[in-house]
Write an enzyme that holds these catalytic residues in place. Structure first.
Site, PDB file in Angstrom:
ATOM      1  N   CYS A   9       0.802  -1.224   0.000  1.00 57.67           N
ATOM      2  CA  CYS A   9       0.000   0.000   0.000  1.00 57.67           C
ATOM      3  C   CYS A   9       0.835   1.275   0.000  1.00 57.67           C
ATOM      4  O   CYS A   9       0.317   2.351  -0.282  1.00 57.67           O
ATOM      5  CB  CYS A   9      -0.931   0.018   1.214  1.00 57.67           C
ATOM      6  N   HIS A  63      -9.170   2.614  -2.991  1.00 56.41           N
ATOM      7  CA  HIS A  63      -7.787   2.392  -2.581  1.00 56.41           C
ATOM      8  C   HIS A  63      -7.062   1.546  -3.632  1.00 56.41           C
ATOM      9  O   HIS A  63      -6.825   0.354  -3.422  1.00 56.41           O
ATOM     10  CB  HIS A  63      -7.800   1.700  -1.214  1.00 56.41           C
ATOM     11  N   CYS A  77      -1.123   2.872   6.418  1.00 58.26           N
ATOM     12  CA  CYS A  77      -0.747   1.523   6.852  1.00 58.26           C
ATOM     13  C   CYS A  77      -0.397   0.721   5.613  1.00 58.26           C
ATOM     14  O   CYS A  77      -0.836   1.023   4.500  1.00 58.26           O
ATOM     15  CB  CYS A  77      -1.877   0.870   7.636  1.00 58.26           C
TER      16      CYS A  77
END
Length: 396
Positions: free
Chosen positions: A58, A352, A382
């Site tokens: 991520c 996302h 995160c």
């Protein structure tokens, strides 16, 4: 390409003036194994343009910025195009291990008898594909998927289902307001489908969301009592983002007007089962190094992987025991006011696209600080696998 071309066309220099291209991408498709190089060539940056792809789950889009920042800081480069891109809709379907072994026996058979024997080992379940994205979003060390790690963070810090739904509804409403007010007009470029369809805004926004209607959704990962649902989680989407980083010499040479400077960055690691707390670790380390407190940061972009995860981070900073024993602080770090956090919504509404999100939140943080007249901000996220990334930004 569709966000890169308008960006490059606005610049007072040619596309081949860059020193290199760095792109974050997680779900790299087999047809384009180094998407940074593919993008550089398709953007007309020249055959001599070096380009490479970075991957830290991520955080990949932020890693591209951080890597570029370090190259410039050390005097290796002066002008770098750094981005993030992800097409989760192209995540592959894969065969199970049993099916792969059966195919291997079939094609490895050296005679007809061996092939017939192998064929008898076929099972109908071998025809059922495995969703690659589902496997990719499951941590191989803990065997927990990302939603389950958010459930654990929510449980540890007593985040209720109602609180998660209220946060998600507010995020959707903020994004809807920002779209109506034209906040993204100089940040989001229209995309064009192959059939000519124009997509001029992120269409995952649900501005009519409320905690009451989100409460009707069933838990997605831990039924029946879980707190994480499709309504209070980030959406699985496609997306891309680019930013330009320049040295002081490049700014002068090309007569550029910088928007902000990168003051510093930090990457931290933690137990993968509570990966959602990554922003707390890296942001706190960043603040301590610069002798800053939470209150010294005027604006925050904390990527909304899950509402329970964001709320868990906020609660961790207010937990005296956690801050003393885990973060090494004298007491609770304090609270981040909601009017200084994700002021225009976040991934719960926009989605996302994992390789792009870290880049997008840095870009939006800069634009939001400029719009609101703030000087100092942090973008943080995160990272699946038990990590976190944070970047300290100051506007010019």
């Amino acid at each position: 390409m569709q966000c890169g071309r308008p960006l490059l066309l606005r610049q007072p220099f040619a596309p081949d003036a860059f020193d290199q291209v760095i792109l974050g991408c997680v779900n790299v498709i087999a047809d384009e194994m180094n998407p940074a190089r593919v993008a550089a060539l398709r953007l007309g940056m020249g055959e001599a343009m070096t380009a490479f792809t970075v991957q830290i789950n991520c955080g990949s889009g932020m890693q591209s910025i951080d890597t570029a920042y370090r190259y410039i800081q050390e005097g290796v480069s002066d002008l770098i195009l750094a981005g993030g891109a992800e097409s989760l809709s192209h995540a592959p379907l894969v065969f199970s291990r049993g099916a792969v072994n059966w195919y291997a026996r079939m094609f490895g058979a050296r005679n007809m008898w061996a092939r017939l024997t192998a064929m008898l080992g076929f099972r109908p379940r071998f025809l059922t594909p495995v969703i690659g994205l589902e496997r990719g979003l499951t941590d191989p060390i803990t065997d927990l998927n990302m939603g389950q790690t958010a459930e654990l963070v929510g449980h540890l810090f007593h985040v209720s289902r109602r609180q998660a739904d209220e946060y998600a509804a507010e995020s959707q409403q903020r994004l809807g307001r920002a779209q109506r007010e034209g906040v993204f007009k100089n940040e989001v470029e229209p995309a064009f489908g192959r059939d000519g369809t124009v997509f001029d805004h992120d269409d995952g926004v649900r501005p009519d969301s409320s905690a009451d209607n989100l409460a009707k959704l069933r838990p997605a990962f831990e039924r029946p009592w879980g707190k994480v649902t499709p309504g209070n989680s980030s959406q699985i989407t496609d997306g891309a983002s680019w930013v330009i980083l320049a040295s002081e010499d490049a700014v002068k040479q090309h007569n550029l007007t910088p928007k902000a400077v990168i003051v510093d960055s930090e990457w931290s690691a933690l137990d993968p089962s509570i990966m959602g707390l990554g922003p707390v670790y890296c942001s706190t380390a960043l603040l301590r190094r610069h002798r800053l407190s939470l209150g010294d940061i005027e604006l925050w972009e904390l990527n909304e992987a899950f509402a329970a995860q964001v709320l868990g981070c906020l609660a961790a900073w207010q937990d005296e025991e956690f801050c003393r024993e885990v973060l090494g602080l004298d007491g609770a770090a304090g609270a981040i006011p909601r009017d200084r956090l994700n002021v225009d919504g976040g991934a719960i509404g926009t989605g996302h696209p994992v390789g792009a999100s870290g880049n997008r939140i840095v870009l939006h943080l800069v634009n939001a600080m400029k719009r609101l007249g703030f000087k100092r901000g942090i973008a943080t996220e995160c990272i699946g696998g038990g990590q976190g990334g944070a970047m300290l930004i100051e506007t010019v």
